[in-house]
Design a protein around this motif. Structure first.
Motif, mmCIF file in Angstrom:
data_model
loop_
_atom_site.group_PDB
_atom_site.id
_atom_site.type_symbol
_atom_site.label_atom_id
_atom_site.label_comp_id
_atom_site.label_asym_id
_atom_site.label_seq_id
_atom_site.Cartn_x
_atom_site.Cartn_y
_atom_site.Cartn_z
ATOM 1 N N TYR A 215 0.832 -1.199 0.000
ATOM 2 C CA TYR A 215 0.000 0.000 0.000
ATOM 3 C C TYR A 215 0.871 1.255 0.000
ATOM 4 O O TYR A 215 1.968 1.276 0.565
ATOM 5 N N PHE A 216 0.336 2.304 -0.618
ATOM 6 C CA PHE A 216 0.942 3.625 -0.502
ATOM 7 C C PHE A 216 0.470 4.233 0.810
ATOM 8 O O PHE A 216 -0.734 4.393 1.044
ATOM 9 N N LEU A 217 1.399 4.556 1.689
ATOM 10 C CA LEU A 217 1.075 5.171 2.978
ATOM 11 C C LEU A 217 1.353 6.666 2.889
ATOM 12 O O LEU A 217 2.486 7.082 2.621
ATOM 13 N N ALA A 218 0.315 7.483 3.111
ATOM 14 C CA ALA A 218 0.449 8.943 3.112
ATOM 15 C C ALA A 218 0.265 9.450 4.531
ATOM 16 O O ALA A 218 -0.814 9.325 5.109
ATOM 17 N N LEU A 219 1.343 9.976 5.104
ATOM 18 C CA LEU A 219 1.256 10.604 6.418
ATOM 19 C C LEU A 219 1.032 12.097 6.194
ATOM 20 O O LEU A 219 1.908 12.798 5.673
ATOM 21 N N GLN A 220 -0.140 12.578 6.581
ATOM 22 C CA GLN A 220 -0.577 13.921 6.221
ATOM 23 C C GLN A 220 -0.238 14.951 7.302
ATOM 24 O O GLN A 220 -0.350 14.662 8.500
ATOM 25 N N ASN A 221 0.117 16.137 6.855
ATOM 26 C CA ASN A 221 0.414 17.256 7.747
ATOM 27 C C ASN A 221 -0.805 18.170 7.783
ATOM 28 O O ASN A 221 -1.020 18.981 6.876
ATOM 29 N N THR A 222 -1.606 18.072 8.827
ATOM 30 C CA THR A 222 -2.850 18.844 8.910
ATOM 31 C C THR A 222 -2.613 20.312 9.245
ATOM 32 O O THR A 222 -3.563 21.091 9.296
ATOM 33 N N ALA A 223 -1.358 20.710 9.449
ATOM 34 C CA ALA A 223 -1.067 22.148 9.601
ATOM 35 C C ALA A 223 -1.249 22.874 8.278
ATOM 36 O O ALA A 223 -1.429 24.090 8.251
ATOM 37 N N GLU A 224 -1.190 22.152 7.166
ATOM 38 C CA GLU A 224 -1.533 22.683 5.850
ATOM 39 C C GLU A 224 -2.661 21.806 5.319
ATOM 40 O O GLU A 224 -2.428 20.729 4.783
ATOM 41 N N ALA A 225 -3.882 22.259 5.509
ATOM 42 C CA ALA A 225 -5.053 21.389 5.383
ATOM 43 C C ALA A 225 -5.335 20.977 3.946
ATOM 44 O O ALA A 225 -5.144 21.750 3.000
ATOM 45 N N PRO A 430 -30.419 14.905 3.560
ATOM 46 C CA PRO A 430 -29.771 16.186 3.833
ATOM 47 C C PRO A 430 -28.348 15.972 4.344
ATOM 48 O O PRO A 430 -28.078 15.042 5.112
ATOM 49 N N TYR A 431 -27.448 16.840 3.931
ATOM 50 C CA TYR A 431 -26.020 16.608 4.173
ATOM 51 C C TYR A 431 -25.318 17.931 4.443
ATOM 52 O O TYR A 431 -25.717 18.982 3.929
ATOM 53 N N LEU A 432 -24.246 17.879 5.246
ATOM 54 C CA LEU A 432 -23.443 19.067 5.516
ATOM 55 C C LEU A 432 -22.003 18.643 5.798
ATOM 56 O O LEU A 432 -21.745 17.786 6.647
ATOM 57 N N GLU A 433 -21.091 19.233 5.072
ATOM 58 C CA GLU A 433 -19.662 19.074 5.355
ATOM 59 C C GLU A 433 -18.973 20.375 4.999
ATOM 60 O O GLU A 433 -19.198 20.936 3.928
ATOM 61 N N VAL A 434 -18.134 20.861 5.900
ATOM 62 C CA VAL A 434 -17.377 22.089 5.690
ATOM 63 C C VAL A 434 -15.910 21.726 5.523
ATOM 64 O O VAL A 434 -15.333 21.022 6.357
ATOM 65 N N LEU A 435 -15.317 22.197 4.429
ATOM 66 C CA LEU A 435 -13.899 21.958 4.156
ATOM 67 C C LEU A 435 -13.160 23.288 4.081
ATOM 68 O O LEU A 435 -13.638 24.231 3.451
ATOM 69 N N THR A 436 -12.010 23.366 4.723
ATOM 70 C CA THR A 436 -11.102 24.491 4.551
ATOM 71 C C THR A 436 -9.766 23.915 4.106
ATOM 72 O O THR A 436 -9.222 23.013 4.755
ATOM 73 N N GLN A 437 -9.232 24.425 2.983
ATOM 74 C CA GLN A 437 -7.995 23.892 2.432
ATOM 75 C C GLN A 437 -7.045 25.042 2.146
ATOM 76 O O GLN A 437 -7.422 26.030 1.505
ATOM 77 N N ASP A 438 -5.816 24.915 2.631
ATOM 78 C CA ASP A 438 -4.822 25.968 2.457
ATOM 79 C C ASP A 438 -4.396 26.045 1.002
ATOM 80 O O ASP A 438 -4.033 25.039 0.392
ATOM 81 N N VAL A 439 -4.450 27.238 0.429
ATOM 82 C CA VAL A 439 -3.974 27.451 -0.941
ATOM 83 C C VAL A 439 -2.910 28.548 -0.979
ATOM 84 O O VAL A 439 -2.553 29.022 -2.051
ATOM 85 N N GLY A 440 -2.411 28.926 0.207
ATOM 86 C CA GLY A 440 -1.385 29.963 0.267
ATOM 87 C C GLY A 440 -0.015 29.439 0.635
ATOM 88 O O GLY A 440 0.971 30.180 0.594
ATOM 89 N N GLY A 441 0.062 28.173 1.058
ATOM 90 C CA GLY A 441 1.357 27.589 1.380
ATOM 91 C C GLY A 441 1.832 27.830 2.792
ATOM 92 O O GLY A 441 2.996 27.553 3.110
ATOM 93 N N THR A 442 0.974 28.324 3.685
ATOM 94 C CA THR A 442 1.366 28.495 5.083
ATOM 95 C C THR A 442 1.130 27.180 5.843
ATOM 96 O O THR A 442 0.611 26.213 5.294
#
Length: 607
Positions: A215-225, A430-442
């Motif tokens: 498997y490909f294992l991706a360890l994600q850095n949630t400081a850059e969402a 009915p459904y609700l999900e809020v996503l915030t994703q960094d697009v500035g590179g911080t």
């Protein structure tokens, strides 16, 4: 004096009046008996429901002995309620007009609860996938043994829920409350049984019981969402062979090479939403979609394009998942002497590493992530761990979305998408999900605070949007974002890389609000001013998006007025983006007996 004819009619009518009086007396007596029995039935139902909730809690905690005791007492109470309401008096009153609906509803609730305690819970508590001791590998035998009883429990639960659905409601408040509580408990129990069933079906294959998997294992850095958690900080190739998990390779993102052309075609709908980000050819953007069955194939396709190696799936994890695993493995030591524990892993990997290496020291930061992955998996490969605690911590990570798995095997993936660990976008209501994703590179998402409010009322209108008339609810969705980053953070954390001369500590975010199928936007404001939004679809769900900036210390409020197909009997499914800190969520839906259903459970025991 009465005439002869009148006297004759009076004599003939006397038996009728006597019969009516007798019938009225019987009905009154029966009503009194019914009312007296109802008090006992109500008490039994309440006690059984309490035992049911207690049993579910014990199962979730892995305390099967306590769960079995709760099931035994629940069966006693539910059997008493069922036996009483199954008597001739209750059956007779069930045929009467007016009162019959309420009487039958009590009978069905009693029967449904008895079926749950007799046919579902005993099978569930009889299942134990724990290993007697941990040898460094996952024994798939208990999972195989659990498959048949869990399938039976699921089928019995489906019949029970169907029985309730088919029974009309009398709309009497105390009775309706009892029914709503039971339906809520059954919905929760269905999720428990479903997750357990998926685990029983897929674990033997996933851990390579029959043939090795990689498997490909991706360890994600949630400081850059990112939608699935965060930017891929470290990757690995994970080998599963007869239950033993070994990291064959661990590398930094600098080793991942983008492709010149798309590595995978994910369809027109996907391209309309994501093609501008070049997600199918760049590793940094590969997990912008919250739908893991899109992200997983893309990661393995990018890897195959780069190396020529075909993999059997993808595993996504983040520091919260690592911290939960450390709760089972115990602390580990990294090569630089850092002691990583359950309590400090999240802060160390998402904030502390930038204090230690404040500038563009990517190699040093990456080495910390790589060491953490190596150390945790090395500890998992050693004997002596507490297997019950390990299963509990893995379950928490999966239930909260911090551990997600995609399989390239169609039969296995068909099971995974039914479970939270499969990370699929699924909703028929009915459904609700809020996503915030960094697009500035911080790296400021560690300090982002989110509060979400959903206020809705039914429109009482059936609207046909192309697939038949559906009732809708009108809602106001409020998303409040606060950049709580402190001063004196390293410049690597606070500097935007997409533009020059941006204010220090300013983040740029791609905000998306996902709603149910065929939802429509009525209007939107940002900080009280009307704002234009993009409306697209993904997997049929409606995705409403805009870009915004957040200065340090700033709070911004995005308000969206929408309509979406919804019946008050359907709970609003709310899915939480995997983040270090859970959102503050408030849901108010007029007339909905069960307003909300959380797809991901908060990972208790973590910061």
């Amino acid at each position: 004096m009465l005439s002869r004819r009148a006297r004759r009619w009076r004599r003939r009518g006397r038996p009728v009046w006597i019969a009516l009086l007798a019938l009225s007396s019987l009905l009154l007596l029966g009503s009194l008996v019914l009312a007296f029995q109802l008090r006992g039935v109500s008490s039994d139902l309440s006690d059984a429901a309490d035992d049911l909730r207690s049993a579910q809690s014990a199962i979730a905690d892995g305390d099967l002995d306590a769960a079995r005791r709760d099931v035994a007492t629940a069966r006693t109470h539910s059997a008493a309620a069922r036996d009483t309401t199954d008597g001739p008096l209750w059956r007779a009153y069930g045929r009467l007009p007016l009162v019959g609906t309420a009487v039958n509803e009590v009978r069905v609730v009693s029967t449904a609860l008895a079926l749950t305690t007799d046919e579902v819970l005993p099978r569930l508590v009889a299942v134990d996938v724990q290993q007697s001791r941990w040898t460094g590998a996952i024994d798939s035998t208990p999972f195989v043994k659990a498959q048949v009883p869990l399938r039976a429990a699921g089928a019995a639960l489906a019949r029970t829920r169907d029985l309730l659905v088919r029974t009309p409601s009398a709309r009497i408040t105390p009775l309706g409350d009892a029914r709503d509580e039971l339906e809520t408990a059954l919905r929760s129990l269905s999720q428990t049984v479903g997750e357990a069933s998926v685990a029983a079906e897929v674990v033997p294959s996933l851990v390579g019981s029959d043939t090795p998997r990689r498997y490909f294992l991706a360890l994600q850095n949630t400081a850059e969402a990112r939608a699935t958690g965060g930017l891929i900080a470290t990757f690995g190739i994970l080998r599963a062979d007869r239950g033993r998990l070994v990291l064959e390779r661990v590398g930094s993102t600098q080793e991942l090479v983008d492709t010149e052309s798309p590595a995978l075609d994910l369809g027109d709908e996907y391209d309309r939403r994501y093609s501008r980000f070049e997600t199918t050819s760049t590793w940094r953007a590969a997990n912008l979609s919250p739908h893991l069955p899109s992200v997983g194939p893309l990661l393995t396709a990018l890897w195959e394009r780069q190396t020529g190696q075909r993999l059997d799936g993808a595993v996504l994890a983040d520091p919260v998942a690592l911290s939960l695993l450390l709760g089972a493995t115990g602390p580990v030591s990294l090569s630089d002497g850092t002691r990583l524990t359950e309590s400090n892993a999240v802060e160390t990997l998402l904030a502390g590493v930038y204090r230690r290496f404040p500038d563009r020291q990517e190699a040093e930061r990456n080495s910390v992530y790589q060491d953490a992955a190596r150390a945790v998996f090395a500890r998992l490969g050693r004997p002596g761990l507490n297997p019950r605690r390990l299963v509990d911590r893995v379950g928490r990570a999966a239930a909260s979305g911090h551990l997600q798995v995609w399989s390239a095997e169609p039969d296995v993936e068909a099971q995974l998408v039914q479970s939270r660990v499969g990370g699929a976008l699924l909703s028929a209501g009915p459904y609700l999900e809020v996503l915030t994703q960094d697009v500035g590179g911080t790296k400021l998402d560690y300090y982002l605070r989110r509060a979400v409010t959903y206020d809705a009322r039914p429109t009482d209108e059936a609207i046909d949007l192309g697939e038949g008339a559906e009732f809708e609810e009108e809602a106001e969705v409020t998303v409040r974002l606060t950049n709580a980053a402190p001063v004196n953070l390293p410049s690597y954390v606070t500097t935007r890389r997409d533009v020059r001369n941006a204010p220090v500590g300013q983040a740029k975010t791609w905000l998306s609000v996902y709603l149910g199928r065929r939802a429509t936007v009525l209007g939107a404001t940002l900080d009280g001013r009307e704002v234009a939004v993009e409306t697209q679809t993904e997997r049929g769900l409606t995705a409403v998006s805009l870009f915004l900036t957040l200065d340090r210390g700033q709070a911004r409020s995005f308000v969206l007025r929408v309509r979406q197909p919804a019946m008050t009997s359907q709970p609003l499914r709310v899915r939480q983006q995997p983040r270090t800190r859970q959102d503050d969520v408030v849901v108010r839906r007029q007339g909905a007996p069960v307003p909300v259903e959380l797809v991901y459970a908060p990972p208790s025991g973590t910061s």
